[in-house]
Scaffold this motif. Structure first.
Motif, PDB file in Angstrom:
ATOM      1  N   LEU A  44       0.875  -1.163   0.000  1.00  0.00           N
ATOM      2  CA  LEU A  44       0.000   0.000   0.000  1.00  0.00           C
ATOM      3  C   LEU A  44       0.915   1.216   0.000  1.00  0.00           C
ATOM      4  CD1 LEU A  44      -2.750  -1.044   2.581  1.00  0.00           C
ATOM      5  CD2 LEU A  44      -2.834  -1.139   0.074  1.00  0.00           C
ATOM      6  N   ILE A  45       0.561   2.183  -0.817  1.00  0.00           N
ATOM      7  CA  ILE A  45       1.377   3.372  -1.029  1.00  0.00           C
ATOM      8  C   ILE A  45       0.599   4.590  -0.532  1.00  0.00           C
ATOM      9  CG2 ILE A  45       2.596   4.751  -2.759  1.00  0.00           C
ATOM     10  CD1 ILE A  45       3.634   1.841  -2.529  1.00  0.00           C
ATOM     11  N   LEU A  46       1.291   5.471   0.172  1.00  0.00           N
ATOM     12  CA  LEU A  46       0.695   6.697   0.688  1.00  0.00           C
ATOM     13  C   LEU A  46       1.586   7.859   0.276  1.00  0.00           C
ATOM     14  CD1 LEU A  46      -1.547   7.920   2.556  1.00  0.00           C
ATOM     15  CD2 LEU A  46       0.120   7.714   4.407  1.00  0.00           C
ATOM     16  N   ALA A  47       1.014   8.830  -0.398  1.00  0.00           N
ATOM     17  CA  ALA A  47       1.773  10.017  -0.828  1.00  0.00           C
ATOM     18  C   ALA A  47       3.029   9.625  -1.597  1.00  0.00           C
ATOM     19  CB  ALA A  47       2.113  10.895   0.369  1.00  0.00           C
ATOM     20  N   GLY A  48       2.927   8.569  -2.399  1.00  0.00           N
ATOM     21  CA  GLY A  48       4.035   8.130  -3.230  1.00  0.00           C
ATOM     22  C   GLY A  48       5.098   7.311  -2.507  1.00  0.00           C
ATOM     23  N   LYS A  49       4.893   7.032  -1.230  1.00  0.00           N
ATOM     24  CA  LYS A  49       5.865   6.261  -0.450  1.00  0.00           C
ATOM     25  C   LYS A  49       5.203   4.995   0.088  1.00  0.00           C
ATOM     26  CE  LYS A  49       8.528  10.264   0.836  1.00  0.00           C
ATOM     27  NZ  LYS A  49       9.095  11.060   1.883  1.00  0.00           N
ATOM     28  N   PRO A  50       6.000   3.926   0.282  1.00  0.00           N
ATOM     29  CA  PRO A  50       5.405   2.687   0.778  1.00  0.00           C
ATOM     30  C   PRO A  50       4.928   2.829   2.221  1.00  0.00           C
ATOM     31  CG  PRO A  50       7.784   2.464   0.644  1.00  0.00           C
ATOM     32  CD  PRO A  50       7.435   3.792   0.035  1.00  0.00           C
ATOM     33  N   LEU A  51       3.677   2.498   2.427  1.00  0.00           N
ATOM     34  CA  LEU A  51       3.076   2.510   3.759  1.00  0.00           C
ATOM     35  C   LEU A  51       3.356   1.179   4.450  1.00  0.00           C
ATOM     36  CD1 LEU A  51       1.150   3.928   5.812  1.00  0.00           C
ATOM     37  CD2 LEU A  51      -0.736   2.821   4.588  1.00  0.00           C
ATOM     38  N   LEU A  52       3.091   0.098   3.756  1.00  0.00           N
ATOM     39  CA  LEU A  52       3.408  -1.231   4.247  1.00  0.00           C
ATOM     40  C   LEU A  52       3.320  -2.219   3.104  1.00  0.00           C
ATOM     41  CD1 LEU A  52       0.927  -3.500   4.698  1.00  0.00           C
ATOM     42  CD2 LEU A  52       0.186  -1.780   6.280  1.00  0.00           C
ATOM     43  N   ALA A  53       3.998  -3.328   3.288  1.00  0.00           N
ATOM     44  CA  ALA A  53       3.915  -4.448   2.350  1.00  0.00           C
ATOM     45  C   ALA A  53       3.741  -5.712   3.167  1.00  0.00           C
ATOM     46  CB  ALA A  53       5.172  -4.536   1.487  1.00  0.00           C
ATOM     47  N   VAL A  54       3.242  -6.749   2.508  1.00  0.00           N
ATOM     48  CA  VAL A  54       3.080  -8.051   3.146  1.00  0.00           C
ATOM     49  C   VAL A  54       3.671  -9.113   2.237  1.00  0.00           C
ATOM     50  CG1 VAL A  54       1.045  -7.417   4.500  1.00  0.00           C
ATOM     51  CG2 VAL A  54       0.750  -8.336   2.195  1.00  0.00           C
TER      52      VAL A  54
END
Length: 115
Positions: A44-54
């Motif tokens: 999941l990406i927020l403001a062009g940066k990775p928020l989290l990955a699984v």
């Protein structure tokens, strides 16, 4: 790559359901996050940066908040979970609590937004 759920679709049901639950919790905490890829992982990406990955490996499932600071902030609540500077490892039989995932997402979101 399509949605995060599409990337997880090929996994066995218990693993897929566990990771999809993490993603659903993250989406509910930050509905403004969009699907993407980071370091080859569904993220999941927020403001062009990775928020989290699984991800799922042969031995465990993993949540990547891309932040040692976030991991350090929740470290007292990670007893019983393996972790490193940027990863929290868990299993289907010992999943991450929803409240912990939500807090990780909110902390990472604040970090991305600089507040």
């Amino acid at each position: 790559m399509g949605s995060v759920e599409d990337a997880l679709a090929a996994l066995d049901a218990p693993v897929r359901e566990c990771l999809c639950a993490v993603v659903a919790t993250a989406r509910s905490a930050r509905p403004d996050a969009v699907d993407g890829v980071s370091y080859g992982l569904p993220a999941l990406i927020l403001a062009g940066k990775p928020l989290l990955a699984v991800a799922a490996t042969a031995r465990h499932l993993a949540l990547y908040p891309f932040s040692p600071t976030v991991i350090d902030a929740v470290a007292p609540r990670l007893d019983g979970f393996s972790r490193s500077r940027g990863t929290v490892r868990f299993t289907v039989d010992h999943p991450l609590p929803e409240e912990l995932v939500r807090d990780i997402v909110l902390l990472r979101g604040r970090e991305i937004e600089g507040s």
